[in-house]
Design a protein around this motif. Sequence first.
Motif, mmCIF file in Angstrom:
data_model
loop_
_atom_site.group_PDB
_atom_site.id
_atom_site.type_symbol
_atom_site.label_atom_id
_atom_site.label_comp_id
_atom_site.label_asym_id
_atom_site.label_seq_id
_atom_site.Cartn_x
_atom_site.Cartn_y
_atom_site.Cartn_z
ATOM 1 N N ASP A 105 0.793 -1.237 0.000
ATOM 2 C CA ASP A 105 0.000 0.000 0.000
ATOM 3 C C ASP A 105 0.826 1.288 0.000
ATOM 4 O OD1 ASP A 105 -2.487 -1.456 0.079
ATOM 5 O OD2 ASP A 105 -2.044 -1.862 2.191
ATOM 6 N N ASP A 106 2.143 1.196 -0.206
ATOM 7 C CA ASP A 106 2.946 2.414 -0.390
ATOM 8 C C ASP A 106 2.665 3.040 -1.756
ATOM 9 O OD1 ASP A 106 4.260 2.374 2.021
ATOM 10 O OD2 ASP A 106 6.171 1.640 1.241
ATOM 11 N N ALA A 107 2.777 4.363 -1.830
ATOM 12 C CA ALA A 107 2.885 5.041 -3.119
ATOM 13 C C ALA A 107 4.352 4.898 -3.516
ATOM 14 C CB ALA A 107 2.514 6.509 -2.985
ATOM 15 N N TRP A 108 4.638 4.166 -4.586
ATOM 16 C CA TRP A 108 6.026 3.903 -4.993
ATOM 17 C C TRP A 108 6.424 4.906 -6.082
ATOM 18 C CZ3 TRP A 108 7.576 -0.485 -8.807
ATOM 19 C CH2 TRP A 108 8.948 -0.389 -9.079
ATOM 20 N N ILE A 109 7.390 5.754 -5.745
ATOM 21 C CA ILE A 109 7.856 6.772 -6.677
ATOM 22 C C ILE A 109 9.157 6.316 -7.334
ATOM 23 C CG2 ILE A 109 8.545 9.188 -6.911
ATOM 24 C CD1 ILE A 109 6.882 9.748 -4.394
ATOM 25 N N THR A 110 9.188 6.309 -8.665
ATOM 26 C CA THR A 110 10.358 5.804 -9.390
ATOM 27 C C THR A 110 10.454 6.467 -10.764
ATOM 28 O OG1 THR A 110 11.403 3.792 -10.285
ATOM 29 C CG2 THR A 110 9.009 3.840 -10.307
ATOM 30 N N VAL A 111 11.615 6.324 -11.395
ATOM 31 C CA VAL A 111 11.757 6.772 -12.785
ATOM 32 C C VAL A 111 11.668 5.587 -13.754
ATOM 33 C CG1 VAL A 111 13.132 8.818 -12.266
ATOM 34 C CG2 VAL A 111 14.297 6.633 -12.671
ATOM 35 N N MET A 112 11.500 4.379 -13.206
ATOM 36 C CA MET A 112 11.503 3.168 -14.040
ATOM 37 C C MET A 112 10.104 2.840 -14.548
ATOM 38 S SD MET A 112 14.406 1.682 -14.440
ATOM 39 C CE MET A 112 16.070 1.780 -13.780
ATOM 40 N N CYS A 119 0.298 2.068 -5.678
ATOM 41 C CA CYS A 119 0.342 2.581 -7.049
ATOM 42 C C CYS A 119 1.807 2.830 -7.407
ATOM 43 C CB CYS A 119 -0.448 3.895 -7.185
ATOM 44 S SG CYS A 119 0.259 5.275 -6.248
ATOM 45 N N ILE A 120 2.047 3.123 -8.678
ATOM 46 C CA ILE A 120 3.368 3.584 -9.110
ATOM 47 C C ILE A 120 3.203 5.052 -9.480
ATOM 48 C CG2 ILE A 120 5.173 3.410 -10.879
ATOM 49 C CD1 ILE A 120 4.402 0.508 -11.295
ATOM 50 N N ILE A 121 4.143 5.898 -9.050
ATOM 51 C CA ILE A 121 4.122 7.281 -9.514
ATOM 52 C C ILE A 121 5.462 7.567 -10.173
ATOM 53 C CG2 ILE A 121 3.700 9.685 -8.904
ATOM 54 C CD1 ILE A 121 2.250 8.731 -6.407
ATOM 55 N N LEU A 122 5.430 7.822 -11.478
ATOM 56 C CA LEU A 122 6.656 8.115 -12.213
ATOM 57 C C LEU A 122 6.991 9.590 -12.028
ATOM 58 C CD1 LEU A 122 5.868 6.105 -15.467
ATOM 59 C CD2 LEU A 122 7.368 5.422 -13.575
ATOM 60 N N SER A 123 8.227 9.866 -11.622
ATOM 61 C CA SER A 123 8.654 11.249 -11.425
ATOM 62 C C SER A 123 9.468 11.702 -12.636
ATOM 63 C CB SER A 123 9.492 11.349 -10.148
ATOM 64 O OG SER A 123 10.605 10.488 -10.238
ATOM 65 N N GLU A 124 9.924 12.950 -12.620
ATOM 66 C CA GLU A 124 10.815 13.485 -13.659
ATOM 67 C C GLU A 124 10.223 13.379 -15.070
ATOM 68 O OE1 GLU A 124 13.674 14.744 -12.539
ATOM 69 O OE2 GLU A 124 14.199 13.608 -10.718
ATOM 70 N N GLY A 125 8.896 13.330 -15.158
ATOM 71 C CA GLY A 125 8.255 13.279 -16.474
ATOM 72 C C GLY A 125 8.427 11.954 -17.207
ATOM 73 N N MET A 126 8.821 10.907 -16.483
ATOM 74 C CA MET A 126 9.020 9.604 -17.130
ATOM 75 C C MET A 126 7.688 9.015 -17.571
ATOM 76 S SD MET A 126 12.103 8.923 -17.396
ATOM 77 C CE MET A 126 13.654 9.601 -16.829
#
Lengths: 111, 139
Positions: free
Chosen positions: A44-51, A67-74
């Motif tokens: 249940d973590d919000a997982w922040i990654t560029v992958m 969920c997955i949250i893509l950072s850096e506009g990925m």
Amino acid sequence: MSPLELAQKLNLSILNEGEGADRELKGIYCCDLLSIVMGRAKADDAWITVMGNLNSIAVAVLADTGCIILSEGMQLDAEAASKASAQGVCVLSSDLPTFELSRKIAEAAGL
Amino acid sequence: MSILKLHYEIDGEDFTRAGEASASVKKRLRQLGVKPDATRKVSIALYEGEINMVIHAHGGDIDVEISPEAVRMVLADRGPGIENIDQAMKEGWSTAPDEVRSLGFGAGMGLPNMKKNSDEMQIETVLGKGTTVTMAVYL
Ligand SMILES: Nc1ncnc2c1ncn2[C@@H]1O[C@H](COP(=O)(O)OP(=O)(O)OP(=O)(O)O)[C@@H](O)[C@H]1O
Ligand SMILES: [Mg+2]
């Protein structure tokens, strides 16, 4: 707060809705190396990654992140997008760098 | 719940399918009503093993046995074997090639994650012949 509520509040792009309306985020986890995520992220973590590849979707499913949250506009590649849709994984994205994004999520979701 | 046996052949060339066996086992455990904690442990341990078979050993076979007491997993490959198991088990040790590192693998945390998430784990390996990893998660 659910991933979709978070997306609305922070104006994040919704790349795949999946179970995004039904899950409740309980924490935030940031890392790009998949087996570190497997070992350390909590369910249940919000997982922040560029992958944004296929393997990230598999990790989100198996480690049961919220969920997955893509950072850096990925962006998600095409294979990953279809897998996210098949497996019901909610994927959001933002142009913000990882730290900025995490800070905003922590504030918005009270995490 | 009687004993359920599942078998998967893991394709060593096909990265797009890596993780499918683990996802399928996870789904079965959910359907069987296995507790989320135990399901998550099996999912993580099995995925790390499955990925290792694809990255390091050109694929292999996975057998899973689900009983009321435990989930038992046997991952057998015919890859190069592991030269030094103690070293391979250390957090951070990895021989992963650059092309898989760029996908997010190669932190050297897979085997430690398998150890941490299983209640029993055993590795048998013969150089040039292959590796068999056996794990159990108690229910
Ligand atoms: N099935 C296998 N056959 C041959 N060698 C293996 C196998 N599994 C693991 N190894 C060896 O053990 C090392 C450590 O494995 P481990 O899973 O901990 O890390 P990794 O796969 O390199 O990276 P990560 O799992 O963090 O993405 C590998 O780099 C590889 O040298
Ligand atoms: Mg590994």
